[in-house]
Design a protein around this motif. Structure first.
Motif, PDB file in Angstrom:
ATOM      1  N   MET A  19       0.331  -5.149   7.735  1.00 60.48           N
ATOM      2  CA  MET A  19      -0.076  -5.917   6.566  1.00 60.48           C
ATOM      3  C   MET A  19      -1.461  -5.513   6.066  1.00 60.48           C
ATOM      4  SD  MET A  19       2.421  -7.820   5.695  1.00 60.48           S
ATOM      5  CE  MET A  19       3.601  -6.627   6.317  1.00 60.48           C
ATOM      6  N   ALA A  20      -2.253  -4.859   6.893  1.00 58.10           N
ATOM      7  CA  ALA A  20      -3.612  -4.457   6.512  1.00 58.10           C
ATOM      8  C   ALA A  20      -3.662  -3.044   5.931  1.00 58.10           C
ATOM      9  CB  ALA A  20      -4.540  -4.557   7.726  1.00 58.10           C
ATOM     10  N   ARG A  21      -2.531  -2.386   5.771  1.00 58.06           N
ATOM     11  CA  ARG A  21      -2.528  -1.010   5.274  1.00 58.06           C
ATOM     12  C   ARG A  21      -3.002  -0.947   3.830  1.00 58.06           C
ATOM     13  NH1 ARG A  21      -4.067   1.370   8.596  1.00 58.06           N
ATOM     14  NH2 ARG A  21      -4.473  -0.693   9.261  1.00 58.06           N
ATOM     15  N   LYS A  22      -3.688   0.120   3.528  1.00 54.68           N
ATOM     16  CA  LYS A  22      -4.268   0.349   2.211  1.00 54.68           C
ATOM     17  C   LYS A  22      -3.195   0.353   1.115  1.00 54.68           C
ATOM     18  CE  LYS A  22      -7.045   3.828  -0.190  1.00 54.68           C
ATOM     19  NZ  LYS A  22      -7.711   5.116  -0.031  1.00 54.68           N
ATOM     20  N   HIS A  23      -2.053   0.958   1.386  1.00 56.66           N
ATOM     21  CA  HIS A  23      -0.996   1.099   0.381  1.00 56.66           C
ATOM     22  C   HIS A  23       0.125   0.089   0.580  1.00 56.66           C
ATOM     23  CE1 HIS A  23      -2.916   4.719  -1.068  1.00 56.66           C
ATOM     24  NE2 HIS A  23      -2.989   5.154   0.175  1.00 56.66           N
ATOM     25  N   ARG A  24      -0.191  -1.050   1.203  1.00 52.97           N
ATOM     26  CA  ARG A  24       0.823  -2.052   1.499  1.00 52.97           C
ATOM     27  C   ARG A  24       1.532  -2.544   0.245  1.00 52.97           C
ATOM     28  NH1 ARG A  24       0.822  -6.996   0.815  1.00 52.97           N
ATOM     29  NH2 ARG A  24      -1.413  -7.234   0.722  1.00 52.97           N
ATOM     30  N   VAL A  25       0.824  -2.724  -0.857  1.00 50.15           N
ATOM     31  CA  VAL A  25       1.443  -3.224  -2.089  1.00 50.15           C
ATOM     32  C   VAL A  25       2.503  -2.241  -2.577  1.00 50.15           C
ATOM     33  CG1 VAL A  25       1.015  -3.859  -4.494  1.00 50.15           C
ATOM     34  CG2 VAL A  25      -0.576  -4.597  -2.715  1.00 50.15           C
ATOM     35  N   ARG A 141      11.667  -4.273   5.966  1.00 49.21           N
ATOM     36  CA  ARG A 141      11.765  -5.674   6.377  1.00 49.21           C
ATOM     37  C   ARG A 141      10.437  -6.171   6.973  1.00 49.21           C
ATOM     38  NH1 ARG A 141      15.144  -8.046   3.606  1.00 49.21           N
ATOM     39  NH2 ARG A 141      15.537  -9.620   5.190  1.00 49.21           N
ATOM     40  N   ILE A 142       9.724  -5.265   7.634  1.00 47.05           N
ATOM     41  CA  ILE A 142       8.394  -5.617   8.151  1.00 47.05           C
ATOM     42  C   ILE A 142       7.415  -5.756   6.990  1.00 47.05           C
ATOM     43  CG2 ILE A 142       6.453  -4.865   9.567  1.00 47.05           C
ATOM     44  CD1 ILE A 142       8.594  -3.335  11.294  1.00 47.05           C
ATOM     45  N   PHE A 143       7.378  -4.757   6.101  1.00 45.88           N
ATOM     46  CA  PHE A 143       6.416  -4.776   4.996  1.00 45.88           C
ATOM     47  C   PHE A 143       6.708  -5.869   3.976  1.00 45.88           C
ATOM     48  CE2 PHE A 143       5.100  -0.691   6.669  1.00 45.88           C
ATOM     49  CZ  PHE A 143       3.733  -0.791   6.541  1.00 45.88           C
ATOM     50  N   LEU A 144       7.937  -6.357   3.931  1.00 42.77           N
ATOM     51  CA  LEU A 144       8.245  -7.504   3.073  1.00 42.77           C
ATOM     52  C   LEU A 144       7.846  -8.816   3.734  1.00 42.77           C
ATOM     53  CD1 LEU A 144      11.689  -6.359   1.651  1.00 42.77           C
ATOM     54  CD2 LEU A 144       9.523  -6.579   0.386  1.00 42.77           C
ATOM     55  N   GLY A 145       7.456  -8.732   5.006  1.00 38.21           N
ATOM     56  CA  GLY A 145       6.931  -9.892   5.708  1.00 38.21           C
ATOM     57  C   GLY A 145       7.978 -10.838   6.266  1.00 38.21           C
TER      58      GLY A 145
END
Length: 171
Positions: A19-25, A141-145
């Motif tokens: 969740m802290a990744r720079k390009h997460r969005v 699925r992880i990056f969508l939270g």
């Protein structure tokens, strides 16, 4: 500390790192499309197309395997009752509304790896593409939270196991 507490601690740390990744969005935007590609109704459309193209044996494997995979998935989901990240972590909201309450295992990931394993058996020249797609479903699925990392790892294992069993039984 118990094994489950250690696993949860690892999951929370790994999830927080993601969740802290720079390009997460950007990853989240792409994740929506990748995650959608693993929605169940699309598998039924694919099975219909495969049947029409003459791959009846593959369709039988897919039907038997999905029955097995969904049964085991539901048993695990209802038995473990692991909260999703939005319920387990303070001040966190997922980027999509999940289809059910619990996190473990990831059904999208399980289904994607099931399809990748089965389709690779019939179309081996596509196996790299199929497994990269399945892995990206798990990551999405992880990056969508909506899942912790171990939810997707166990989902992948479940999908592969069910594919192997289905192929072994039907063939």
């Amino acid at each position: 500390m118990s094994l489950l507490q250690n696993i949860h601690s690892f999951d929370v740390q790994t999830f927080s790192w993601c969740m802290a990744r720079k390009h997460r969005v950007t990853l989240t935007r792409m994740g929506r499309a990748v995650s959608f590609s693993a929605d169940g109704p699309l598998y039924a459309v694919l099975a219909g197309a495969l049947w029409w193209l003459g791959y009846e044996e593959l369709v039988w494997v897919l039907m038997f395997g999905f029955l097995l995979e969904r049964s085991l998935y539901l048993i695990l989901k209802r038995g473990c009752k692991r909260n999703r990240p939005a319920q387990a972590l303070e001040n966190f909201s997922s980027f999509i509304i999940p289809s059910d309450q619990f996190s473990f295992p990831s059904g999208h990931t399980s289904g994607a790896f099931f399809m990748a394993c089965c389709l690779s058996e019939w179309f081996p020249s596509f196996n790299m593409i199929l497994y990269v797609w399945a892995a990206n479903v798990g990551l999405s699925r992880i990056f969508l939270g909506v899942h912790f990392p171990t939810d997707t790892v166990i989902g992948a294992l479940l999908g592969c196991l069910c594919a192997g069993l289905a192929i072994g039984v039907v063939l």
